[in-house]
Structures are given as C-alpha cells and as structure tokens.
Design a protein around this motif. Structure first.
Motif, PDB file in Angstrom:
ATOM      1  N   GLY A   1       0.753  -0.826   0.077  1.00 48.54           N
ATOM      2  CA  GLY A   1       0.220  -0.117  -0.108  1.00 48.54           C
ATOM      3  C   GLY A   1       1.015   1.720  -0.649  1.00 48.54           C
ATOM      4  N   LEU A   2       0.046   2.490   0.576  1.00 48.12           N
ATOM      5  CA  LEU A   2       0.962   4.137  -0.058  1.00 48.12           C
ATOM      6  C   LEU A   2       1.461   3.576   1.466  1.00 48.12           C
ATOM      7  CD1 LEU A   2       1.292   6.212  -1.857  1.00 48.12           C
ATOM      8  CD2 LEU A   2      -0.316   6.929  -1.249  1.00 48.12           C
ATOM      9  N   SER A   3       2.516   3.709   1.455  1.00 41.55           N
ATOM     10  CA  SER A   3       3.971   3.925   2.695  1.00 41.55           C
ATOM     11  C   SER A   3       5.163   3.655   2.593  1.00 41.55           C
ATOM     12  CB  SER A   3       3.761   2.745   3.361  1.00 41.55           C
ATOM     13  OG  SER A   3       4.660   1.416   3.580  1.00 41.55           O
ATOM     14  N   PRO A   4       5.723   4.319   3.479  1.00 45.52           N
ATOM     15  CA  PRO A   4       7.570   4.486   3.943  1.00 45.52           C
ATOM     16  C   PRO A   4       8.391   3.071   2.348  1.00 45.52           C
ATOM     17  CG  PRO A   4       6.547   4.831   5.682  1.00 45.52           C
ATOM     18  CD  PRO A   4       5.528   4.506   5.257  1.00 45.52           C
ATOM     19  N   VAL A   5       7.811   1.842   3.130  1.00 41.30           N
ATOM     20  CA  VAL A   5       8.400   1.258   2.631  1.00 41.30           C
ATOM     21  C   VAL A   5       8.752   0.851   0.955  1.00 41.30           C
ATOM     22  CG1 VAL A   5       8.622  -1.037   2.945  1.00 41.30           C
ATOM     23  CG2 VAL A   5       7.947  -0.374   4.738  1.00 41.30           C
ATOM     24  N   SER A   6       6.826   1.008   0.245  1.00 36.50           N
ATOM     25  CA  SER A   6       6.819   1.772  -1.100  1.00 36.50           C
ATOM     26  C   SER A   6       7.360   2.183  -1.985  1.00 36.50           C
ATOM     27  CB  SER A   6       5.084   1.891  -1.037  1.00 36.50           C
ATOM     28  OG  SER A   6       4.779   0.936  -0.410  1.00 36.50           O
ATOM     29  N   VAL A   7       8.269   3.525  -0.863  1.00 38.65           N
ATOM     30  CA  VAL A   7       8.658   4.552  -1.707  1.00 38.65           C
ATOM     31  C   VAL A   7      10.005   3.941  -1.780  1.00 38.65           C
ATOM     32  CG1 VAL A   7       9.572   7.082  -0.882  1.00 38.65           C
ATOM     33  CG2 VAL A   7       7.149   6.615  -0.708  1.00 38.65           C
ATOM     34  N   LYS A   8      10.455   3.530  -0.846  1.00 37.13           N
ATOM     35  CA  LYS A   8      11.942   2.761  -0.699  1.00 37.13           C
ATOM     36  C   LYS A   8      12.121   1.367  -1.670  1.00 37.13           C
ATOM     37  CE  LYS A   8      12.603   3.545   3.818  1.00 37.13           C
ATOM     38  NZ  LYS A   8      12.548   2.942   5.804  1.00 37.13           N
ATOM     39  N   LEU A   9      10.909   1.129  -1.723  1.00 36.54           N
ATOM     40  CA  LEU A   9      11.111   0.032  -3.467  1.00 36.54           C
ATOM     41  C   LEU A   9      11.032   1.017  -4.243  1.00 36.54           C
ATOM     42  CD1 LEU A   9       8.388  -2.338  -1.935  1.00 36.54           C
ATOM     43  CD2 LEU A   9      10.870  -3.025  -2.152  1.00 36.54           C
ATOM     44  N   GLY A  10       9.911   2.239  -4.655  1.00 34.93           N
ATOM     45  CA  GLY A  10      10.348   2.671  -5.589  1.00 34.93           C
ATOM     46  C   GLY A  10      11.587   3.026  -6.065  1.00 34.93           C
ATOM     47  N   ILE A  11      12.586   3.700  -5.491  1.00 39.19           N
ATOM     48  CA  ILE A  11      13.608   3.838  -5.073  1.00 39.19           C
ATOM     49  C   ILE A  11      14.796   3.093  -5.953  1.00 39.19           C
ATOM     50  CG2 ILE A  11      15.927   5.659  -4.014  1.00 39.19           C
ATOM     51  CD1 ILE A  11      13.140   6.866  -2.614  1.00 39.19           C
ATOM     52  N   ILE A  12      14.631   2.222  -4.724  1.00 41.67           N
ATOM     53  CA  ILE A  12      15.779   0.964  -5.393  1.00 41.67           C
ATOM     54  C   ILE A  12      15.718   0.315  -6.827  1.00 41.67           C
ATOM     55  CG2 ILE A  12      16.017  -1.866  -4.980  1.00 41.67           C
ATOM     56  CD1 ILE A  12      15.576  -1.151  -1.238  1.00 41.67           C
ATOM     57  N   GLY A  13      13.996  -0.289  -6.458  1.00 45.76           N
ATOM     58  CA  GLY A  13      13.412  -0.591  -8.363  1.00 45.76           C
ATOM     59  C   GLY A  13      14.554   0.704  -9.241  1.00 45.76           C
TER      60      GLY A  13
END
Lengths: 105, 164
Positions: free
Chosen positions: A57-69
């Motif tokens: 969902g929309l959370s810090p973890v997804s933002v980080k995952l996006g950056i890593i991607g």
C-alpha cells in the motif's frame, strides 16, 4: 482482486527471472548472456517490486521499494555496458552469424 | 570560480540531504543531524567527482518530454523482454549475433548517457562502447539492427536537446 494482482505480478516476475537464468545457461557467449540478464532481470525486478508495492500500500516502504527499483534499472544497464565494454577491449571472442556455425562449440 | 564551486557544493548538500530523508524516513533530530553531517562531508570530499552541475535549460521546460521518455522506455523494456524471452525459450535458439556501428546523433553528455542506457534496455541491443561519433552496439539478431534508428526514445531525446 488485490490478492490476484499481487499474485499475478509476482508470478510474472518469477517467470522472467527463470527465463533469464535459462538464457544464461543456453546462450553461447558473454554478450548474448548479457542480453538475457539485463533485459529479463529489469522487468523481473520491476514486476516483483510492483507486486510488493501493491501488497504494502501507500507507505514509506513502498517509496523505498520504488527508489530501489529505479536504481536497479539504472545500475543494471550501466554495469552490463561496463562488462560489454571491458570484454570488447580485451578481445574476448564472440560469436557472429547464424547459429549453425557454432552449434557444437 | 570559488563562487561557482560554493554553489555546486550547496546544491549537492541539498540533494544528498533530501535523499537521506527519503531513504531513512525519520524526522528525529539526531537523524536529521547525522544526515546533514554526512551530506556535507560527502559533498566536500567528492566535490570534483560526484554530480557535476552543467548549465542547462530549466527542468520545467523539459518535464513533459521526460515523462514521455520514461513511458516510452518502459514500453520498450516490456517489448524487449517478450522478444528476448521468446528467443531464449525457443528450442532452436534463433540468434545471429553481431557487433555493429551506428552514428551518434546526440550531442550532450546527459542525453548520450540516457540513449546508451536505453539501447541496452531495448529489444535485442546492447551498448558496447559510446563516443561522440558512433555507438558500438551488439545485436542478438540481424533484423533488429536495422530498427535501432527508428526507436521512439531517440526521437524524444533529440527533441529534448533542442529545448533551450
């Protein structure tokens, strides 16, 4: 519906990783193997991260995952270019032409 | 000279600090202090090597092209994957690899780098070497080599260079 999407993207990502590994084993030389690795790995990572982002969902973890991607996309292309360049300038042999010429090598 | 360098270092500190915030996702004061300390040290130590700032047109003028570029690239990546996956899973392994040379149309280092990486990510092509005059490209199939120049990504990058 959400579980279905997560499962679909995850399985698609795993499929592309499997294809990349098969390509690594089947293709004949450095450059062709790089083709298999860069292309299928980027989409594999992208799809797996997409499924994880949907799961999270929309959370810090997804933002980080996006950056890593994004980073893996950039570094994947750059590092494979480096490997290709290094092997080109150290005269690593490569195959050219139709496949039947090097079928049994 | 010193003025320019100072501006560059301050820009770097800001970029690194925001990146730190994005990664750590924590607004505790000790965390902020640590991030500020490290971004300052890194910007001073790596002031020559990391993130060189060049004069360029404002980002806002090019932002729609940048969005276009990202979507075109993602589309190309998906096509590339399906093509390479088909080649690999084919029992006959229908490849005819070669290294070819194509002319370099782009002039700015940034767009050249973007184009080089895009070639690597697009169907059946792999950048081997890049310079101002030509690009060496490894192709996995003869037919694909003829289609490199019609890549929509290159058109977008050429448009991006013209914005000024």
């Amino acid at each position: 519906m959400r579980e279905f999407l997560i499962l679909f993207f995850l399985l698609a990502g795993v499929f592309f990783f499997t294809v990349s590994t098969i390509g690594l084993l089947r293709l004949p030389d450095v450059y062709c193997r790089l083709h298999a690795n860069t292309k299928t790995d980027t989409l594999g990572i992208g799809l797996i991260f997409l499924s994880l982002i949907i799961y999270e969902g929309l959370s810090p973890v997804s933002v980080k995952l996006g950056i890593i991607g994004i980073f893996t996309w950039i570094t994947n292309a750059t590092s494979s270019h480096l490997v290709a360049r290094a092997s080109y300038y150290t005269d690593v042999k490569y195959f050219r032409g139709k496949r039947k010429d090097y079928d049994h090598s | 000279m010193w003025q320019e360098r100072k501006r560059e270092i301050i820009c770097k500190i800001i970029v690194l600090f925001f990146f730190w915030l994005l990664i750590s996702w924590d607004l505790d004061w000790s965390n902020l202090l640590l991030g500020f300390f490290f971004s300052t040290v890194i910007s001073f130590v790596m002031s020559k090597e990391l993130l060189r700032a060049d004069e360029s047109p404002p980002l806002l003028l090019r932002s729609h092209l940048l969005v276009n570029f990202v979507f075109a690239l993602i589309w190309e990546v998906i096509k590339a994957n399906l093509l390479v996956a088909r080649i690999i899973l084919d029992p006959k392994l229908p490849i005819s690899p070669n290294i070819i040379e194509i002319p370099q149309k782009l002039k700015l280092p940034v767009t050249q780098a973007l184009w080089g990486n895009s070639i690597t990510l697009t169907p059946g092509t792999l950048t081997v070497d890049i310079s101002d005059e030509r690009i060496l490209v490894h192709i996995i199939d003869e037919e694909i080599g003829k289609r490199i120049q019609q890549n929509p990504v290159q058109k977008i990058l050429l448009k991006m260079e013209k914005v000024n």
